[in-house]
Design a protein around this motif. Structure first.
Motif, PDB file in Angstrom:
ATOM      1  N   LEU A  31       0.449  10.055   0.940  1.00  0.00           N
ATOM      2  CA  LEU A  31       0.905  10.178  -0.877  1.00  0.00           C
ATOM      3  C   LEU A  31      -0.078   9.747  -0.993  1.00  0.00           C
ATOM      4  N   THR A  32      -1.373   9.549  -0.766  1.00  0.00           N
ATOM      5  CA  THR A  32      -2.643   9.708  -2.577  1.00  0.00           C
ATOM      6  C   THR A  32      -2.739  11.865  -2.192  1.00  0.00           C
ATOM      7  N   GLU A  33      -2.466  12.323  -1.171  1.00  0.00           N
ATOM      8  CA  GLU A  33      -3.036  13.866  -1.195  1.00  0.00           C
ATOM      9  C   GLU A  33      -4.146  14.224  -1.726  1.00  0.00           C
TER      10      GLU A  33
ATOM     11  N   TRP B 274       2.310   9.750  -6.311  1.00  0.00           N
ATOM     12  CA  TRP B 274       2.633  10.584  -5.901  1.00  0.00           C
ATOM     13  C   TRP B 274       3.998  10.681  -7.072  1.00  0.00           C
ATOM     14  N   PHE B 275       5.125   9.488  -6.916  1.00  0.00           N
ATOM     15  CA  PHE B 275       5.641   9.715  -8.291  1.00  0.00           C
ATOM     16  C   PHE B 275       4.947  10.643  -9.207  1.00  0.00           C
ATOM     17  N   GLY B 276       4.044   9.485 -10.082  1.00  0.00           N
ATOM     18  CA  GLY B 276       3.643   9.757 -11.212  1.00  0.00           C
ATOM     19  C   GLY B 276       3.061  11.217 -11.488  1.00  0.00           C
TER      20      GLY B 276
ATOM     21  N   ALA C 167       0.699  -1.132   0.594  1.00  0.00           N
ATOM     22  CA  ALA C 167       0.493  -0.008  -0.372  1.00  0.00           C
ATOM     23  C   ALA C 167       1.036   1.053   0.418  1.00  0.00           C
ATOM     24  N   LEU C 168       1.647   0.967   0.928  1.00  0.00           N
ATOM     25  CA  LEU C 168       2.799   2.921   0.899  1.00  0.00           C
ATOM     26  C   LEU C 168       3.869   2.530  -0.707  1.00  0.00           C
ATOM     27  N   ARG C 169       3.700   1.226  -1.042  1.00  0.00           N
ATOM     28  CA  ARG C 169       4.630   1.088  -2.096  1.00  0.00           C
ATOM     29  C   ARG C 169       4.274   1.709  -3.513  1.00  0.00           C
TER      30      ARG C 169
END
Length: 415
Positions: free
Chosen positions: A267-269, A58-60, A50-52
């Protein structure tokens, strides 16, 4: 070529932490930590699925597409840099100045560290000609430079590297066969997000750049250590990723399960996170601009801050006044300003700068107040600089710097 070993004056080997935002924890993230507090199982080394996957998203969204098998998480960017440095081997190149935590981890592994001058426009990236000359000299003396660590949005200078400057540095590094680690901790803290162009080296040289981001930069409190890394595509990137996971496993460097839950959510913002981040960036940008005005108004030098919660000031023009107060180097300047300002003011020697240079990093977080209530008020006020506690802090800052300016002027020889 002489290596940049720690000076024997002051505790310079391990520097100060990342500049804190000084703000209360976002309740939505605190709820995530509380909900996961009962989890007994540990996150795997490199982070759970889930974290990865959240990190990939986030990177995408930053034009850096990633797959879960090329992403890793760790309890802070320091753990990732230790693992990357150990996995890559060889000598390490860093800009001068650079983040305080970069060089100590290479030295911990017995890796030689060489500082490279930065261009006039910004900090965080090496001047390409200085980089080429440093690599040549290191190799001529039997060294083996393999890794260049840089940051587009920089700690300690608070600057953002212009794309053309970054491109020249990346091109020079590629020509010398270096692997790049791009520290992008501060990329989401641009003071003028619509007026500043930020590009990642991974967009320019995708096969030779590993991107690292500590979530304390814009998403999590500094006391909740979590960071993510994106590795290059291709077989070399896969091998590096696997080796880093081996090292993180050996170190037991796992993100705590409650922190992983909060990190994955951040990270899902979601809206609450992005709104807090935007408000915090606006606040710190205002305070940083006020600090910059005080510093340059007193006759010191500083590039206008463009990102983060800090700026880097050169008090060289005020040296006569500082000498009269017993301040002759960066350690003494740190001691003097920390005492007078009542807040940390780490000297430039902690960032790999010359001990004799009168440079210092000033952070904005300590100026926001002494209590959570005062700091929270800064977030919602339309005029945070006029709040009594912020105004008092800025008055103290101005008083200290104005006194130095006045003393320096008295020491100037008549024209």
């Amino acid at each position: 070529m002489r290596r940049t070993d720690p000076e024997g004056h002051g505790p310079v080997r391990y520097g100060p932490p990342l500049p804190d935002d000084g703000l209360p924890v976002l309740p939505e993230l605190a709820d995530r930590v509380a909900a996961a507090a009962g989890r007994a199982e540990a996150e795997p080394a490199g982070g759970g699925t889930a974290l990865r996957e959240a990190a990939c998203g986030w990177f995408g969204r930053r034009a850096l597409p990633a797959l879960p098998d090329r992403v890793a998480a760790a309890p802070g960017a320091n753990a990732l840099l230790v693992a990357l440095t150990a996995a890559l081997g060889g000598d390490v190149l860093v800009p001068r100045p650079c983040a305080a935590w970069w060089a100590p981890y290479a030295r911990l592994l017995g890796r030689p560290v060489f500082h490279v001058a930065t261009p006039a426009e910004c900090g965080g990236v090496p001047d390409p000609y200085a980089l080429l000359e440093t690599v040549r000299r290191v190799r001529d003396e039997g060294g083996d430079p393999r890794l260049l660590v840089l940051s587009v949005a920089d700690d300690p200078t608070g600057t953002v590297a212009p794309p053309e400057v970054l491109h020249e540095a990346v091109e020079a590094a590629a020509g010398e066969g270096l692997h790049l680690v791009s520290d992008e901790t501060w990329r989401d803290t641009l003071h003028r997000p619509h007026g500043t162009v930020l590009l990642s080296p991974a967009e320019m040289l995708p096969e030779r750049v590993t991107v690292v981001a500590d979530l304390a930069g814009a998403l999590l409190p500094a006391g909740w250590p979590a960071a993510i890394a994106r590795f290059p595509a291709g077989d070399p990137g896969a091998a590096l990723h696997a080796r880093v996971l081996d090292i993180l496993t050996a170190l037991g460097a796992r993100v705590a399960a409650p922190v992983a839950a909060a990190a994955g959510h951040a990270l899902t913002e979601p809206a609450a996170v992005t709104e807090r981040r935007a408000a915090a960036v606006r606040l710190h940008a205002r305070v940083a601009a006020a600090v910059h005005a005080v510093v340059v108004g007193a006759g010191a030098l500083a590039r206008p801050p463009q990102a983060g919660r800090h700026l880097y000031a050169d008090l060289g023009p005020l040296r006569p006044a500082l000498t009269g107060r017993g301040v002759g180097d960066a350690q003494e300047l740190e001691d003097f300003l920390t005492d007078r300002l009542g807040m940390p003011a780490p000297g430039g020697h902690r960032f790999g700068d010359d001990l004799g240079a009168l440079r210092v990093r000033l952070s904005t977080g300590p100026l926001l107040g002494a209590t959570d209530a005062e700091r929270a008020e800064c977030l919602t006020s339309p005029v945070p600089l006029e709040l009594p506690h912020v105004h008092r802090a800025l008055i103290t800052l101005r008083s200290v710097f104005d006194d130095l300016r006045d003393d320096a002027q008295r020491w100037e020889p008549p024209r």
